[in-house]
Design an enzyme around this catalytic site. Structure first.
Site, PDB file in Angstrom:
ATOM      1  N   LYS A 121      -1.239  12.999   5.304  1.00  0.00           N
ATOM      2  CA  LYS A 121      -1.897  11.994   6.129  1.00  0.00           C
ATOM      3  C   LYS A 121      -0.870  11.344   7.061  1.00  0.00           C
ATOM      4  CE  LYS A 121      -5.094   8.194   5.282  1.00  0.00           C
ATOM      5  NZ  LYS A 121      -5.635   7.336   4.232  1.00  0.00           N
ATOM      6  N   HIS A 176      -6.586  -6.899   1.044  1.00  0.00           N
ATOM      7  CA  HIS A 176      -5.698  -6.387  -0.007  1.00  0.00           C
ATOM      8  C   HIS A 176      -4.963  -7.540  -0.693  1.00  0.00           C
ATOM      9  CE1 HIS A 176      -5.314  -2.550   2.658  1.00  0.00           C
ATOM     10  NE2 HIS A 176      -6.118  -2.250   1.664  1.00  0.00           N
ATOM     11  N   ARG A 180     -15.979  -3.449  -1.190  1.00  0.00           N
ATOM     12  CA  ARG A 180     -16.470  -4.239  -0.056  1.00  0.00           C
ATOM     13  C   ARG A 180     -17.974  -4.129   0.084  1.00  0.00           C
ATOM     14  NH1 ARG A 180     -12.005  -1.509   3.586  1.00  0.00           N
ATOM     15  NH2 ARG A 180     -12.447  -0.016   1.956  1.00  0.00           N
TER      16      ARG A 180
HETATM   17  P1  ADP Z   1      -7.145   3.993   0.234  1.00  0.00           P
HETATM   18  O1  ADP Z   1      -6.649   4.785   1.400  1.00  0.00           O
HETATM   19  O2  ADP Z   1      -6.668   4.450  -1.095  1.00  0.00           O
HETATM   20  O3  ADP Z   1      -8.618   3.649   0.241  1.00  0.00           O
HETATM   21  P2  ADP Z   1      -6.646   1.369   1.182  1.00  0.00           P
HETATM   22  O4  ADP Z   1      -5.309   0.825   1.465  1.00  0.00           O
HETATM   23  O5  ADP Z   1      -7.575   1.573   2.323  1.00  0.00           O
HETATM   24  O6  ADP Z   1      -6.359   2.657   0.375  1.00  0.00           O
HETATM   25  O7  ADP Z   1      -7.390   0.461   0.105  1.00  0.00           O
HETATM   26  C1  ADP Z   1      -6.906   0.300  -1.194  1.00  0.00           C
HETATM   27  C2  ADP Z   1      -7.953  -0.407  -2.043  1.00  0.00           C
HETATM   28  O8  ADP Z   1      -8.185  -1.699  -1.477  1.00  0.00           O
HETATM   29  C3  ADP Z   1      -9.325   0.260  -2.114  1.00  0.00           C
HETATM   30  O9  ADP Z   1      -9.832   0.061  -3.415  1.00  0.00           O
HETATM   31  C4  ADP Z   1     -10.146  -0.497  -1.124  1.00  0.00           C
HETATM   32  O10 ADP Z   1     -11.517  -0.482  -1.477  1.00  0.00           O
HETATM   33  C5  ADP Z   1      -9.569  -1.882  -1.274  1.00  0.00           C
HETATM   34  N1  ADP Z   1      -9.760  -2.679  -0.061  1.00  0.00           N
HETATM   35  C6  ADP Z   1      -9.498  -2.309   1.198  1.00  0.00           C
HETATM   36  N2  ADP Z   1      -9.819  -3.283   2.064  1.00  0.00           N
HETATM   37  C7  ADP Z   1     -10.310  -4.314   1.310  1.00  0.00           C
HETATM   38  C8  ADP Z   1     -10.858  -5.592   1.621  1.00  0.00           C
HETATM   39  N3  ADP Z   1     -10.983  -6.013   2.881  1.00  0.00           N
HETATM   40  N4  ADP Z   1     -11.262  -6.379   0.600  1.00  0.00           N
HETATM   41  C9  ADP Z   1     -11.160  -5.929  -0.671  1.00  0.00           C
HETATM   42  N5  ADP Z   1     -10.676  -4.729  -1.027  1.00  0.00           N
HETATM   43  C10 ADP Z   1     -10.262  -3.917  -0.050  1.00  0.00           C
END
Ligand code: ADP
Length: 169
Positions: A46, A22, A95
């Site tokens: 959630k 992130h 990813r």
């Molecule tokens: P959500 O529950 O909305 O998917 P997340 O916090 O899991 O929220 O992820 C938010 C965004 O960050 C999503 O677009 C996800 O694909 C992206 N993301 C999550 N992990 C990674 C990572 N390791 N590298 C790049 N982007 C990521």
């Protein structure tokens, strides 16, 4: 609120917790856009590890040295929040092909709801392609060290959450 000419993007997500994947995306988006809003989604359905307030504080602290990044929380429809902020770009990370499959449909749906609202995808840095918040939670729940997966300072907070919940059992 952004100024008229400012190109801003909203990065929505759960960030429970924020990972290095992130953070990498936030840094890269901040080099492309004038302002990056990191939007922590309030999802009452959630169960989360960190409260929304905790996540906002943590992300603010981690991103405080990145110029023009603002951390906010929001509930309700993403399109309504974008309209409220005057934003027409959403940031999502990709990813792998599974992310693409899911994200492209959401992006297309958003455009139907709000024509002109474009989703910008950034591919993950290879170092973080395997990384997800759920993986961090899983490792931490088993007592593992997650410091290689999250920005500095977050691992002890994650460990503390599981330590506390174990004591409460
Ligand atoms: P959500 O529950 O909305 O998917 P997340 O916090 O899991 O929220 O992820 C938010 C965004 O960050 C999503 O677009 C996800 O694909 C992206 N993301 C999550 N992990 C990674 C990572 N390791 N590298 C790049 N982007 C990521």
């Amino acid at each position: 609120m952004k100024s008229a000419k400012e190109k801003a993007i909203l990065y929505p997500g759960s960030f429970d917790p924020l990972t290095l994947g992130h953070l990498d995306l936030i840094r890269r988006a901040a080099r492309i856009f004038d302002r990056v809003y990191v939007g922590v989604l309030v999802n009452p359905h959630k169960k989360s590890l960190f409260s929304v307030e905790e996540r906002v504080i943590i992300i603010r602290n981690i991103t405080k040295d990145i110029p023009r990044v603002e951390v906010v929380s929001f509930s309700g429809l993403l399109v309504d929040f974008c309209r409220q902020l005057g934003i027409s770009h959403i940031l999502r990370g990709l990813r792998d092909s599974a992310d693409f499959e899911a994200e492209i449909k959401v992006a297309q749906g958003l455009t139907v709801l709000e024509p002109g609202l474009d989703t910008v995808f950034l591919g993950t840095d290879l170092r973080y392609a395997f990384l997800s918040s759920s993986m961090v939670r899983e490792v931490a729940s088993g007592g593992g060290d997650v410091s290689a997966f999250v920005p500095e300072g977050i691992a002890p907070l994650v460990a503390e959450k599981y330590g506390k919940s174990r004591k409460a059992e």
